[in-house]
Design an enzyme around this catalytic site. Structure first.
Site, PDB file in Angstrom:
ATOM      1  CE  LYS A   1     -12.739  21.754 -33.555  1.00 20.41           C
ATOM      2  NZ  LYS A   1     -12.193  21.495 -34.902  1.00 20.41           N
TER       3      LYS A   1
ATOM      4  CG  HIS B   1     -20.811  18.096 -44.356  1.00 16.62           C
ATOM      5  ND1 HIS B   1     -20.599  18.251 -43.007  1.00 16.62           N
ATOM      6  CD2 HIS B   1     -20.998  16.777 -44.563  1.00 16.62           C
ATOM      7  CE1 HIS B   1     -20.636  17.060 -42.417  1.00 16.62           C
ATOM      8  NE2 HIS B   1     -20.880  16.149 -43.347  1.00 16.62           N
TER       9      HIS B   1
ATOM     10  CE  LYS C   1     -14.005  27.776 -44.899  1.00 18.19           C
ATOM     11  NZ  LYS C   1     -14.813  27.267 -43.784  1.00 18.19           N
TER      12      LYS C   1
ATOM     13  CB  THR D   1     -16.376  22.324 -36.085  1.00 19.94           C
ATOM     14  OG1 THR D   1     -15.433  22.260 -37.161  1.00 19.94           O
ATOM     15  CG2 THR D   1     -17.615  21.537 -36.450  1.00 19.94           C
TER      16      THR D   1
ATOM     17  CE  LYS E   1     -12.853  30.736 -40.084  1.00 25.89           C
ATOM     18  NZ  LYS E   1     -14.001  29.984 -39.612  1.00 25.89           N
ATOM     19  NE  ARG E   2     -12.286  23.792 -45.927  1.00 24.97           N
ATOM     20  CZ  ARG E   2     -13.355  23.880 -46.736  1.00 24.97           C
ATOM     21  NH1 ARG E   2     -13.210  23.748 -48.037  1.00 24.97           N
ATOM     22  NH2 ARG E   2     -14.558  24.095 -46.247  1.00 24.97           N
TER      23      ARG E   2
HETATM   24  C1  NBG Z   1     -17.900  21.866 -44.189  1.00 21.89           C
HETATM   25  C2  NBG Z   1     -18.560  23.220 -43.950  1.00 21.89           C
HETATM   26  C3  NBG Z   1     -18.414  23.656 -42.498  1.00 21.89           C
HETATM   27  C4  NBG Z   1     -18.883  22.547 -41.585  1.00 21.89           C
HETATM   28  C5  NBG Z   1     -18.170  21.249 -41.925  1.00 21.89           C
HETATM   29  C6  NBG Z   1     -18.656  20.104 -41.075  1.00 21.89           C
HETATM   30  C7  NBG Z   1     -17.445  20.842 -46.374  1.00 21.89           C
HETATM   31  C8  NBG Z   1     -17.999  20.397 -47.667  1.00 21.89           C
HETATM   32  N1  NBG Z   1     -18.271  21.423 -45.516  1.00 21.89           N
HETATM   33  O1  NBG Z   1     -19.171  24.808 -42.272  1.00 21.89           O
HETATM   34  O2  NBG Z   1     -17.995  24.176 -44.811  1.00 21.89           O
HETATM   35  O3  NBG Z   1     -18.649  22.886 -40.250  1.00 21.89           O
HETATM   36  O4  NBG Z   1     -18.390  20.907 -43.264  1.00 21.89           O
HETATM   37  O5  NBG Z   1     -20.026  19.959 -41.150  1.00 21.89           O
HETATM   38  O6  NBG Z   1     -16.276  20.671 -46.126  1.00 21.89           O
END
Ligand code: NBG
Length: 800
Positions: A647, A356, A541, A643, A535-536
């Site tokens: 949305k 991920h 980002k 994701t 988002k985080r």
């Molecule tokens: C996150 C990514 C996102 C991705 C999500 C689900 C982690 C390690 N990765 O870009 O930063 O959409 O995983 O795949 O949290």
């Protein structure tokens, strides 16, 4: 009672079921019941309706000797579950009516449910969307994770700064879980390894019990229900009576307290060293318990271990459960007596790994000292796996054991049947960068499965106004087959239909504006563009790119207030890991900027900035349907997929974004003309980093950027402490690894294009509607079908 005979649900019998649970499950009369009691009673009444399909799904699995999918994940960001259940069982009308008869407000009862924040962000939310899609597709599956007592911390602001407090979702009663005291496994740590007569035995020095809690996850229309099984840590001997009798009460209670720490807190990602050992313990704890459970189930059906890969597919959600590799080999070899090579082959036949992130700091490694201390036998097995892999691949230069570290990414890759990335771009980068050598050795192993989101939560239930319009227009087949949204396209040319589409968005925005006024004391103009980044908090980002653009815009509006600006409200939300100080500075900067801008009477009707505290699934459900513009502005090559981006597009908010992660595929689907692209692409980013002084050069070349940064530097937003953001300014001027300065100019250009497009409301509505109509491919049902076919070899079981 034979549950198969539960009557079909009318508002009347749902009301009776609620009253019965209120009395018999919670011992409350309607007069004495509090909102929580009603919420629990309703949840139980809804849950009752899942049990039948839950049992029949299990029965069907055993009857058909089906292959099962096991999704191992440190995080399941499930959010609230009551509405999910009501929507998937299609009980909305009945629930509304039943509660109304009881004098209760449906939304107030639903809002009482705590948001189960058992994840940090996208990775955990993806796991939750996947569980729902697995049930919708009738794929037999179990999610395994940890039942954290405290989910991700709660965020508030003090003087603009993030303050963390513990999340306490379990202080309220939780309606969805079934405790399974009989499903309990003893998990060992530490101790010693002995080899005698060719047999190796591991004798751990410490033990902790894992006890199961099951949550049923019903799919669309409630026809199939899978299980989320979360492990809670318990002491094998909860209470030391001898110490108690001596009067040493603290010592008497110590074993339980110590054991419980394992499932007590969810770690925020990106944090530093502290708690590392505990985190490794968490990882082994839930993985080992899951494997025991998987093997127990397998043993109850089969007696030939070579069948394991045909009956069991295990998905490792990132490297957190990577110890599954050595642990499964250990069980098969040390405990079940298979030869080592065979144990490895069988384990590899079952395991798959999803990567991920490519961020180097997020790729897990463990120092061999810690790893060997907690898992001495596993360290030996890792070395043996590594040796075997090296011997089989003599051209290999990498190892999973470099610099006294155990590298979990390499271990997962080597032990996996399939390795997947989460968007096309990310998968390509995996092949070219972190896993280049392993990909060369195993060219068939890496596959792509672009992420998706469940349409049940992320359109049907979070956006009832738009859902109603879609269903009125094309029927409700889209809920189970999201690609059907394409049928909306011809209607986009119809001015009357577009007006209905625009009306749904307007109403969502008005509702959000009311909510912000009521709960946050914020006054925003619902006519303005709602420009949203949620988002985080992370440098890649680039929330700081967004706030710098806001500053530059404010400066320009101040100079020429009558230049026909498009009014905007910039909305932010997101948590920063407690140890990630730079991200916390960005939160504070955004709050400081908001304070100055929102107080400026000359500009505030044209530009406002809002940072909403405590971002979670529930807040996302509130914001996304009301968004006009989706900010997906990461440095290209850094966001694996995203994701949230899906949305927003689905709910009719066009994207302003870079060619990163799934943005690339979103742009392909919705059309380049309905997407605001800016910035460097991934190769451009890599080349730009090589340019000496790239940040200075970009700043010198763009007077808007220089002026915005100067305002941050001179204390315009922190008059009581002018040097507060010296560190941020220095980072952006000198180092700027994430290329904020280099992408600023093009971001500004794209934002002005957004302004122009938004000023023509009809044009904008068309773009928004086309985003909805063309986002069907981003359903997690499509993603799960891909996993079933290309990774798991699993099948949907017949549904009646
Ligand atoms: C996150 C990514 C996102 C991705 C999500 C689900 C982690 C390690 N990765 O870009 O930063 O959409 O995983 O795949 O949290």
């Amino acid at each position: 009672m034979n549950i198969a005979t539960l009557p079909t649900v009318s508002a009347g019998n749902l009301r009776d079921a609620i009253l019965a649970h209120l009395a018999y499950s919670f011992g409350k009369s309607p007069e004495a019941a509090q909102i929580e009691d009603w919420r629990m009673a309703l949840s139980y009444a809804v849950r009752d309706r899942m049990v039948e399909s839950w049992f029949s799904a299990t029965r069907r699995c055993y009857e058909q000797k089906a292959k099962r999918v096991y999704y191992l994940s440190m995080e399941f960001l499930i959010g609230r579950l009551l509405e999910d259940g009501i929507v998937n069982l299609r009980l909305q009308d009945q629930a509304h009516a039943a509660l109304a008869e009881l004098g209760l407000d449906y939304h107030a009862v639903l809002a009482d449910e705590p948001d189960a924040a058992l994840g940090n962000g996208g990775l955990g939310r993806l796991a939750a969307c996947f569980l729902e899609s697995l049930s919708t597709l009738a794929c037999p599956a179990i999610g395994y994770g940890i039942r954290y007592e405290h989910g991700l911390f709660r965020q508030s602001f003090r003087d603009g700064r993030q303050v963390e407090s513990p999340e306490t979702w379990l202080l309220q009663r939780h309606a969805w879980e079934f405790q399974r005291p009989e499903a309990r496994y003893r998990i060992g740590f530490g101790g010693e390894v002995k080899t005698a007569g060719g047999n190796t035995t591991w004798t751990p020095s410490e033990h902790i019990d894992a006890e199961a809690f099951d949550t049923p996850i019903a799919g669309w229309k409630g026809r199939w229900t899978n299980t989320l099984r979360l492990w809670s840590a318990k002491a094998p001997d909860p209470f030391d009576l001898e110490s108690f009798n001596r009067g040493d009460f603290a010592r008497a209670a110590a074993p339980e307290a110590l054991a419980r720490t394992i499932s007590r807190v969810l770690y925020p990602d990106d944090t530093t060293e502290q708690g590392k050992e505990l985190r490794l313990k968490q990882e082994f704890f839930f993985t080992a318990a899951a494997l025991r459970d998987i093997l127990r189930r397998f043993d109850s059906e089969y007696d030939d271990l070579s069948l394991l890969p045909a009956k069991v597919a295990i998905q490792l959600n990132d490297t957190h459960p990577a110890v599954a590799g050595p642990e499964l080999v250990r069980i098969l070899h040390d405990e079940r007596g298979l030869p080592f090579e065979e144990a490895m082959t069988i384990a590899r036949g079952c395991l798959n790994y999803t990567n991920h992130t490519l961020l180097p700091e997020a790729l897990e490694t463990w120092h061999e000292g810690v790893f060997g201390k907690l898992l001495p036998r596993h360290l030996q097995i890792v070395d043996r796996i590594d040796d075997a892999h090296g011997r089989a691949n003599p051209s290999r230069t990498l190892s999973m054991r470099a610099n006294h570290q155990v590298r979990m990414g390499e271990l997962s890759f080597v032990m996996a049947n399939r390795v997947n990335g989460v968007s096309a771009l990310h998968t390509g980068l995996m092949k070219d960068t972190v896993f280049a050598e392993l990909h060369r050795l195993h060219p068939e192993r890496i596959v792509n499965q672009t992420n998706g989101v469940t349409p049940r939560r992320w359109l049907l239930s979070c956006n009832p106004r738009l859902s109603r319009l879609v269903t009125d227009t094309i029927g409700d087949g889209w809920v189970g087959d999201l690609e059907k949204l394409r049928e909306l396209e011809p209607h986009v040319d119809d001015a009357g239909w577009r007006e209905r589409y625009a009306e749904a968005k307007r109403a969502n925005k008005a509702a959000l504006a009311r909510w912000m006024a009521d709960t946050q004391g914020l006054k925003v103009d619902p006519q303005a563009m709602f420009d949203v980044q949620i988002k985080r908090m992370h440098e890649y980002k680039r929330q700081h790119l967004n706030i710098l653009e806001a500053i530059a815009l404010w400066q320009e509006i101040s100079e020429t207030p009558d230049a026909g600006w498009t009014p905007r409200v910039k909305i932010f939300a997101g948590k920063a890991a407690p140890g990630y100080f730079f991200a916390k500075d960005i939160i504070r900067l955004i709050n400081d900027v908001a304070k100055v801008l929102n107080a400026d009477a000359r500009t505030r009707d044209l530009l406002q900035v809002v940072f909403l505290p405590n971002y979670n699934v529930t807040l996302a459900e509130r914001l996304i349907p009301a968004a006009d513009l989706s900010e997906q502005i990461s440095t290209a090559g850094k966001e694996a997929s995203g994701t949230g981006n899906m949305k927003f597009a689905l709910n009719g908010a066009p994207t302003i974004g870079t060619l990163d992660g799934a943005n690339v595929e979103i742009r392909e689907q919705v059309g380049a003309e309905n997407f605001f692209l800016f910035g460097m692409d991934a190769p451009g980013v890599m080349a730009r980093r090589e340019v000496p002084d790239h940040a200075r050069k970009a700043i010198d070349a763009d007077p808007r950027l220089s002026r915005a940064l100067a305002a941050v530097a001179d204390g315009t937003f922190s008059p009581d402490e002018p040097g507060r953001y010296a560190n941020v300014v220095a980072n952006l001027s000198d180092h700027d690894y994430f290329l904020v300065a280099s992408d600023f100019t093009d971001y500004w250009r794209a934002q002005r294009e957004v302004d122009t497009a938004f000023a023509d409301r009809d044009r904008w509505t068309r773009m928004a509607a086309l985003n909805t109509a063309r986002s069907g491919w981003f359903s997690s049902d499509r993603t799960i079908r891909g996993y079933m076919a290309d990774i798991w070899g699993a099948e949907s079981l017949q549904l009646d």
